[in-house]
Design a protein around this motif. Structure first.
Motif, PDB file in Angstrom:
ATOM      1  N   LEU A 299       1.208  -0.784  -0.056  1.00  0.00           N
ATOM      2  CA  LEU A 299       0.241   0.024   0.080  1.00  0.00           C
ATOM      3  C   LEU A 299       0.490   1.368   0.034  1.00  0.00           C
ATOM      4  O   LEU A 299       2.344   1.737   0.976  1.00  0.00           O
ATOM      5  CB  LEU A 299      -0.887   0.167   1.400  1.00  0.00           C
ATOM      6  CG  LEU A 299      -2.437   1.034   1.856  1.00  0.00           C
ATOM      7  CD1 LEU A 299      -2.704   0.969   0.623  1.00  0.00           C
ATOM      8  CD2 LEU A 299      -2.124   1.059   2.644  1.00  0.00           C
ATOM      9  N   ASP A 300       0.673   1.646  -1.089  1.00  0.00           N
ATOM     10  CA  ASP A 300       1.640   3.311  -0.798  1.00  0.00           C
ATOM     11  C   ASP A 300       3.389   3.358  -0.892  1.00  0.00           C
ATOM     12  O   ASP A 300       3.645   4.176  -0.387  1.00  0.00           O
ATOM     13  CB  ASP A 300       0.789   3.711  -0.192  1.00  0.00           C
ATOM     14  CG  ASP A 300      -0.667   5.212   0.015  1.00  0.00           C
ATOM     15  OD1 ASP A 300      -1.259   4.958  -1.152  1.00  0.00           O
ATOM     16  OD2 ASP A 300      -0.930   5.457   0.615  1.00  0.00           O
ATOM     17  N   GLY A 301       3.405   2.122  -1.909  1.00  0.00           N
ATOM     18  CA  GLY A 301       4.807   1.764  -1.785  1.00  0.00           C
ATOM     19  C   GLY A 301       5.792   1.590  -0.257  1.00  0.00           C
ATOM     20  O   GLY A 301       6.819   1.135  -0.299  1.00  0.00           O
ATOM     21  N   LEU A 302       4.327   0.972   0.382  1.00  0.00           N
ATOM     22  CA  LEU A 302       5.089   0.131   1.662  1.00  0.00           C
ATOM     23  C   LEU A 302       4.492  -1.510   1.847  1.00  0.00           C
ATOM     24  O   LEU A 302       2.879  -1.546   1.441  1.00  0.00           O
ATOM     25  CB  LEU A 302       4.868   0.781   2.891  1.00  0.00           C
ATOM     26  CG  LEU A 302       5.420   1.948   2.764  1.00  0.00           C
ATOM     27  CD1 LEU A 302       4.629   2.759   4.378  1.00  0.00           C
ATOM     28  CD2 LEU A 302       7.076   2.088   3.775  1.00  0.00           C
ATOM     29  N   ILE A 303       5.124  -2.350   2.164  1.00  0.00           N
ATOM     30  CA  ILE A 303       4.580  -3.789   2.632  1.00  0.00           C
ATOM     31  C   ILE A 303       3.467  -3.485   3.777  1.00  0.00           C
ATOM     32  O   ILE A 303       3.716  -2.490   4.462  1.00  0.00           O
ATOM     33  CB  ILE A 303       5.382  -4.929   3.780  1.00  0.00           C
ATOM     34  CG1 ILE A 303       6.849  -5.086   1.832  1.00  0.00           C
ATOM     35  CG2 ILE A 303       4.430  -5.859   3.439  1.00  0.00           C
ATOM     36  CD1 ILE A 303       7.607  -5.633   2.939  1.00  0.00           C
ATOM     37  N   HIS A 304       2.067  -4.067   2.948  1.00  0.00           N
ATOM     38  CA  HIS A 304       1.418  -3.357   4.146  1.00  0.00           C
ATOM     39  C   HIS A 304      -0.454  -4.680   3.721  1.00  0.00           C
ATOM     40  O   HIS A 304      -0.496  -4.938   3.123  1.00  0.00           O
ATOM     41  CB  HIS A 304       0.577  -2.009   4.015  1.00  0.00           C
ATOM     42  CG  HIS A 304      -0.492  -1.355   4.713  1.00  0.00           C
ATOM     43  ND1 HIS A 304      -0.279  -0.947   5.834  1.00  0.00           N
ATOM     44  CD2 HIS A 304      -1.565  -1.753   5.068  1.00  0.00           C
ATOM     45  CE1 HIS A 304      -1.329  -0.362   6.700  1.00  0.00           C
ATOM     46  NE2 HIS A 304      -2.480  -1.273   5.831  1.00  0.00           N
ATOM     47  N   GLY A 305      -0.328  -5.665   6.050  1.00  0.00           N
ATOM     48  CA  GLY A 305      -1.148  -6.256   4.782  1.00  0.00           C
ATOM     49  C   GLY A 305      -0.768  -7.430   4.869  1.00  0.00           C
ATOM     50  O   GLY A 305       0.539  -8.192   5.516  1.00  0.00           O
ATOM     51  N   ALA A 306      -1.419  -8.622   4.545  1.00  0.00           N
ATOM     52  CA  ALA A 306      -0.709  -9.743   4.513  1.00  0.00           C
ATOM     53  C   ALA A 306       0.236 -10.596   3.819  1.00  0.00           C
ATOM     54  O   ALA A 306       0.538 -10.237   2.292  1.00  0.00           O
ATOM     55  CB  ALA A 306      -2.232 -11.183   4.752  1.00  0.00           C
TER      56      ALA A 306
END
Length: 640
Positions: free
Chosen positions: A170-177
């Motif tokens: 998300l938005d260039g970052l690791i985000h979520g599973a």
């Protein structure tokens, strides 16, 4: 860039006509009457040159342009815009070859940056959007979804040192599973929040017998001779549209995902810059080194177990900080596959609801609800804004409509079953939505858009069914008849209370509706705001009643989505004095309102988000600086 009708001087009519404009521009080529049409060359006074086709004084067709800055473009034009396919090159060495729309990169294309980074994939209005592959000059590579120029959605990141992450962004970052693969063959399955491990996960040391399907094999089992499972999964999730698959074979032939995933390595949880520079400062490098050392030391001693035994670490992180770890042993004689299936089932249960699909028991009910809300909001929104009257709360303040399947003079045809719709106090709820700053179009799109609602199991004892909009902004709850009557009875006082107190903590109501379907079955709904719809991850949720009787949760049943109770709250919450006073004043006012309505069964819903340690450290340093400045100012004043 169109021809400007100025006084022209015809110099040569033998081959191409030549025209010198009053502003110093020169056109040499074909004309249709007095305007350029056909083949021609246009030279602007600033040195820019275009050679190619013209249509009624507009650059249209194939052509070449060279700007005075040294940039060049060769390809298709339409109406004076770069439109179609073409290659654009800048003097700094960057270039783009692919599709254009209205002079913006749009569609499929390959861009080489001035620092030799390369992006190969889909674009939308000048930004990366859709499926694409980005290769940095330092060897880092990302393959997956993009949105508004940033890595967003499902994707794979492989660092030059062998680190590999597969999962959500998300938005260039690791985000979520996601899953990260270590160089020694160990794995970590878990969740991330804005680049930091956040929540529960499982670390599997070297030698753990993982089933193939648990290794995110939908990414890594790709064979160039078949369709990409990555793209197929993105297609199924709606992250890319069907027409983008036209060039899929060409993309996959260039990317060679199978070779891309062949390595394994350690991962760094850092922000990745699209320009090819990893945002990894000295502190982050130190943290990464410590994490790698910790992981290695955790694996020490794995040889002490026999071949038929193995172990995993069940971990819990809060904003990158490990707060819990439990080592669990397993016997390989037992079903390893069953163990992972059990873990996957637990994770599925924790997901925020089940999306309602065609064939789901609530599918037609959802369609009816969406159609009714779309009709009501569309009907009431154009009405001029006015203050509510007492009649707006009365029994006549209703909108009733019959929605036959084949449509009527007032309603459209639809794919659901015929139903009767009833909307309560539409003007009151219209004003409430505006009072709470809810845009009518956003409200309809959130609930009635193309995406289905999610059905949640009831977290309480009421037996009500809860639905959640796909963007999780709104919660829809089924009501019993007596509950609807109570809400209608208290609505006038509720309207006045929330209008007088902007910071009220009472639930925000946005609509009250009833659907009657075959055999007279009636389903009543209330639409409410979801207080946990926030970009911040909610680490703990509490339902606080101010009582100690039976107000604890069985520790064995606690997971990330568990709503805890009073005795489970083990934190001391510190607020600024002014904030504390405002909070307690508002709680008192809200409780007085509920008391006036003879409501005693209520509670406070509390959500806790833990900030990353580096943010807290920076805040504490700022506070110390402010305190030191205040102390110094006080001493100077005393000295004076």
């Amino acid at each position: 860039m169109s021809y400007e009708g100025s006084v022209r001087v015809v110099i040569d009519l033998i081959a191409w006509s030549r025209e010198v404009l009053s502003n110093g521009d020169v056109y040499i080529g074909d004309f249709d009457g007095l305007i350029p049409h056909g083949e021609g060359k246009y030279m602007w006074s600033d040195g820019t040159i275009y050679i190619g086709k013209w249509d009624k004084s507009q650059m249209t067709g194939h052509g070449q342009v060279r700007w005075s800055s040294g940039a060049t473009y060769e390809g298709d034009f339409s109406g004076g815009f770069l439109h179609g396919s073409g290659t654009f090159c800048r003097i700094d060495g960057s270039s783009y070859k692919g599709s254009w729309r209205m002079s913006m990169q749009h569609g499929m294309g390959i861009k080489t940056y001035s620092n030799s980074d390369i992006y190969d994939g889909f674009w939308k209005e000048g930004l990366q959007e859709g499926v694409g592959k980005y290769t940095w000059i330092n060897g880092n590579t990302y393959v997956g979804s993009w949105k508004a120029g940033k890595m967003s959605g499902r994707g794979i990141m492989k660092w030059a040192n062998g680190d590999l992450f597969e999962g959500s962004w998300l938005d260039g970052l690791i985000h979520g599973a996601g899953c990260l693969k270590y160089a020694d063959g160990s794995y970590y399955f878990g969740t991330w929040s804005k680049g930091l491990k956040d929540g529960q996960g499982t670390f599997s040391p070297v030698g753990t017998k993982l089933p193939q399907y648990h290794k995110f094999s939908e990414y890594s089992a790709y064979d160039n001779s078949s369709q990409s499972p990555l793209l197929a999964s993105l297609m199924n999730s709606g992250e890319i549209k069907q027409n983008t698959l036209i060039s899929e074979r060409n993309i996959l032939g260039r990317w060679n995902i199978g070779r891309f995933l062949r390595g394994r390595g350690r991962i760094s949880n850092t922000t990745v810059s699209v320009e090819g520079v990893s945002d990894l400062d000295d502190n982050s490098r130190s943290t990464l080194s410590q994490e790698s050392n910790y992981t290695s030391s955790s694996c020490d001693g794995s040889n002490e177990f026999q071949d038929d035994q193995f172990f995993v670490y069940e971990r819990e992180y809060v904003q990158g900080v490990l707060i819990k770890e439990r080592r669990r042993h397993y016997d390989s004689k037992a079903s390893t596959r069953s163990m992972w299936q059990h873990k996957l089932r637990k994770k599925r249960v924790r997901s925020p609801g089940e999306t309602i699909y065609k064939g789901h028991k609530s599918y037609y009910l959802m369609l009816n609800l969406q159609l009714g809300i779309r009709y009501t909001v569309g009907k009431i929104t154009p009405v001029p804004v006015r203050e509510v009257r007492s009649s707006d709360f009365g029994p006549r303040a209703r909108i009733r409509m019959y929605f036959p399947k084949d449509g009527s003079q007032y309603t459209p045809s639809h794919n659901s079953i015929s139903f009767f719709w009833k909307d309560y106090c539409p003007m009151v709820f219209r004003n409430l939505r505006e009072m709470f700053k809810i845009d009518a179009a956003d409200y309809m799109m959130s609930i009635c858009g193309g995406d289905g609602l999610k059905e949640l199991s009831s977290p309480g004892k009421s037996g009500s069914i809860f639905y959640l909009s796909q963007d999780e902004r709104f919660v829809i709850k089924t009501l019993r008849k007596y509950e609807l009557k109570i809400l209608l009875k208290m609505l006038p006082r509720y309207y006045n209370h929330v209008g007088a107190h902007d910071n009220t903590l009472i639930t925000k109501f946005f609509g009250l509706h009833r659907i009657t379907i075959r055999r007279g079955q009636k389903v009543r709904f209330v639409v409410m705001g979801n207080m946990f719809c926030t970009e911040l991850r909610i680490h703990h949720r509490y339902d606080l009643k101010g009582s100690l009787q039976g107000r604890s949760t069985n520790k064995e049943n606690i997971c990330e989505s568990t709503t805890l109770k009073d005795l489970d709250l083990s934190y001391a919450l510190y607020l600024k004095k002014s904030w504390r006073e405002s909070l307690f004043r508002q709680i008192s006012l809200d409780c007085m309102f509920l008391e006036s309505q003879c409501i005693i069964d209520y509670s406070m819903l509390l959500g806790l988000h833990f900030r990353p340690p580096e943010q807290l450290k920076a805040q504490l340093e700022n506070q110390r600086t402010v305190q030191n400045d205040e102390s110094l100012s006080a001493k100077e004043s005393a000295a004076i």
